[in-house]
Scaffold this motif. Structure first.
Motif, PDB file in Angstrom:
ATOM      1  N   MET A   1       0.846  -1.190   0.000  1.00 41.92           N
ATOM      2  CA  MET A   1       0.000   0.000   0.000  1.00 41.92           C
ATOM      3  C   MET A   1       0.883   1.243   0.000  1.00 41.92           C
ATOM      4  N   LEU A   3       0.979   5.307   0.809  1.00 43.35           N
ATOM      5  CA  LEU A   3       0.260   6.299   1.581  1.00 43.35           C
ATOM      6  C   LEU A   3       0.924   7.657   1.429  1.00 43.35           C
ATOM      7  N   GLU A  25       5.276  -0.488   4.222  1.00 46.29           N
ATOM      8  CA  GLU A  25       4.482   0.350   3.327  1.00 46.29           C
ATOM      9  C   GLU A  25       5.374   1.291   2.531  1.00 46.29           C
ATOM     10  N   ARG A  78       0.932   7.849  -7.212  1.00 50.76           N
ATOM     11  CA  ARG A  78      -0.215   7.010  -6.866  1.00 50.76           C
ATOM     12  C   ARG A  78      -0.192   6.758  -5.367  1.00 50.76           C
ATOM     13  N   PHE A  79      -1.334   6.911  -4.719  1.00 48.54           N
ATOM     14  CA  PHE A  79      -1.428   6.596  -3.298  1.00 48.54           C
ATOM     15  C   PHE A  79      -2.846   6.128  -3.004  1.00 48.54           C
ATOM     16  N   ASP A  80      -2.946   5.204  -2.057  1.00 48.94           N
ATOM     17  CA  ASP A  80      -4.223   4.572  -1.738  1.00 48.94           C
ATOM     18  C   ASP A  80      -4.955   5.275  -0.600  1.00 48.94           C
ATOM     19  N   ARG A  81      -4.178   5.816   0.329  1.00 42.99           N
ATOM     20  CA  ARG A  81      -4.755   6.472   1.494  1.00 42.99           C
ATOM     21  C   ARG A  81      -3.959   7.737   1.795  1.00 42.99           C
ATOM     22  N   ARG A 119      -9.049  11.639  -6.300  1.00 45.71           N
ATOM     23  CA  ARG A 119      -8.296  10.386  -6.384  1.00 45.71           C
ATOM     24  C   ARG A 119      -9.098   9.186  -5.877  1.00 45.71           C
ATOM     25  N   GLU A 120     -10.244   9.452  -5.277  1.00 46.59           N
ATOM     26  CA  GLU A 120     -11.086   8.383  -4.731  1.00 46.59           C
ATOM     27  C   GLU A 120     -10.280   7.477  -3.806  1.00 46.59           C
ATOM     28  N   VAL A 121      -9.588   8.093  -2.848  1.00 50.47           N
ATOM     29  CA  VAL A 121      -8.755   7.321  -1.924  1.00 50.47           C
ATOM     30  C   VAL A 121      -9.630   6.461  -1.011  1.00 50.47           C
ATOM     31  N   GLU A 122      -9.021   5.412  -0.487  1.00 54.24           N
ATOM     32  CA  GLU A 122      -9.751   4.463   0.355  1.00 54.24           C
ATOM     33  C   GLU A 122     -10.091   5.057   1.718  1.00 54.24           C
ATOM     34  N   HIS A 123      -9.269   5.984   2.185  1.00 53.28           N
ATOM     35  CA  HIS A 123      -9.455   6.514   3.533  1.00 53.28           C
ATOM     36  C   HIS A 123      -8.666   7.803   3.658  1.00 53.28           C
TER      37      HIS A 123
END
Length: 333
Positions: A1, A3, A25, A78-81, A119-123
């Motif tokens: 992941m 971040l 991470e 690119r980042f998820d959260r 970005r529609e991040v997860e959190h």
């Protein structure tokens, strides 16, 4: 992941980044390295992260209150959260430079929320503060308490951040968690905080400025406990199930206190600093300062229930650890 961590050169930001990197991470960190306090300390924190974690850690100097600069930075990444810990901190400084707080804490927050939305991040996890409780006289402070009477501009901006977060969570179903931190201390801390100021005065042999005659209490929270709390929340975004969350929201937005759940007398903190430094304090007693509160005390029921958070470090353990780090950092024998 992967971040994105804002304020990554700061006290809490660098500590959270180190913990994320230690568990494997990828961390992209940004900070504007401003001069609110010595940037050399911020650079030393960054050097520590880079030296320990190499290519897993990426840093760019970015002011997230500058929308164009933030968008230019984010484009190739690119980042998820997102863990948004960057802010203009400090209650007393907000009395003399409120514009800095409006820019960083309000414009900066909205810029980061827009980035998270697109970005529609997860959190999206962000820093609030125990200062939002203002002059609340009901102890301990609970996330369910009304926080409509802030007594500093800093507190105003942090309450506004929570309201912005609630709006974005509702409008865009963006999972979001706000964290109200209580008097964080420990190695790599901030020079504008009382524990650092008092320790410096003890070693220099200058009087400690003690406000309200020493009749104050704080919920001192050790940095390692803070980091564990932050990571547990990052890993557990609130569900969009229409049920009321911590903090009263029916959107995917939770608010938690992160504290030690112990309200300690200020003069007990001073006594432990005297023991750890081997110095005897002299005092310069002053009236309570505008914007300050007499007592803080965190009710952590919500974060205990939802994330199993249990602080484990008392000031009897944490203060000597801070003093030992302070001596090493400043080369004090």
């Amino acid at each position: 992941m992967a971040l994105l961590v804002t304020g990554v050169a700061g006290f809490i930001g660098s500590s959270v980044a180190a913990a994320l990197l230690a568990r494997g991470e990828q961390v992209i960190g940004i900070d504007n390295l401003n001069e609110y306090y010595d940037p050399a300390l911020k650079r030393a924190r960054l050097e520590r992260l880079g030296a320990a974690h190499g290519n897993a850690f990426t840093f760019e100097k970015v002011d997230f209150a500058d929308q164009e600069a933030l968008e230019a930075f984010a484009a190739p990444h690119r980042f998820d959260r997102i863990i948004h810990l960057g802010a203009q901190a400090g209650v007393r400084y907000s009395l003399v430079n409120p514009q800095a707080y409006v820019r960083s804490n309000l414009m900066g927050q909205i810029n980061m929320l827009e980035l998270a939305r697109h970005r529609e991040v997860e959190h999206f996890v962000y820093a609030s503060s125990s200062s939002v409780y203002g002059g609340n006289e009901s102890l301990p402070f609970r996330v369910e308490d009304r926080v409509d009477h802030p007594i500093s501009i800093y507190a105003v901006t942090k309450k506004a951040d929570e309201l912005m977060g609630e709006s974005y969570a509702h409008l865009y179903r963006l999972p979001m968690t706000g964290l109200r931190f209580f008097t964080v201390y420990g190695p790599w801390g901030r020079p504008d905080m009382a524990m650092w100021i008092f320790t410096k005065s003890l070693y220099e042999g200058t009087p400690l400025q003690i406000f309200n005659g020493g009749d104050m209490r704080r919920d001192f929270t050790y940095i390692d406990d803070i980091v564990r709390g932050v990571l547990s929340c990052v890993d557990g975004p609130p569900n969009d199930d229409g049920k009321r969350k911590a903090g009263g929201s029916k959107s995917p937005h939770a608010i938690y206190n992160i504290g030690n759940h112990r309200s300690e007398e200020l003069m007990r903190m001073v006594s432990l600093l005297e023991q750890a430094t081997g110095k005897t304090a002299a005092f310069n007693f002053q009236p309570i300062q505008p914007g300050d509160v007499k007592d803080t005390y965190a009710d952590i029921t919500a974060i205990q229930r939802d994330h199993g958070f249990e602080p484990s470090t008392t000031i009897d353990v944490g203060i000597p650890r801070f003093v030992e780090w302070f001596k090493q950092y400043h080369h004090i024998d």
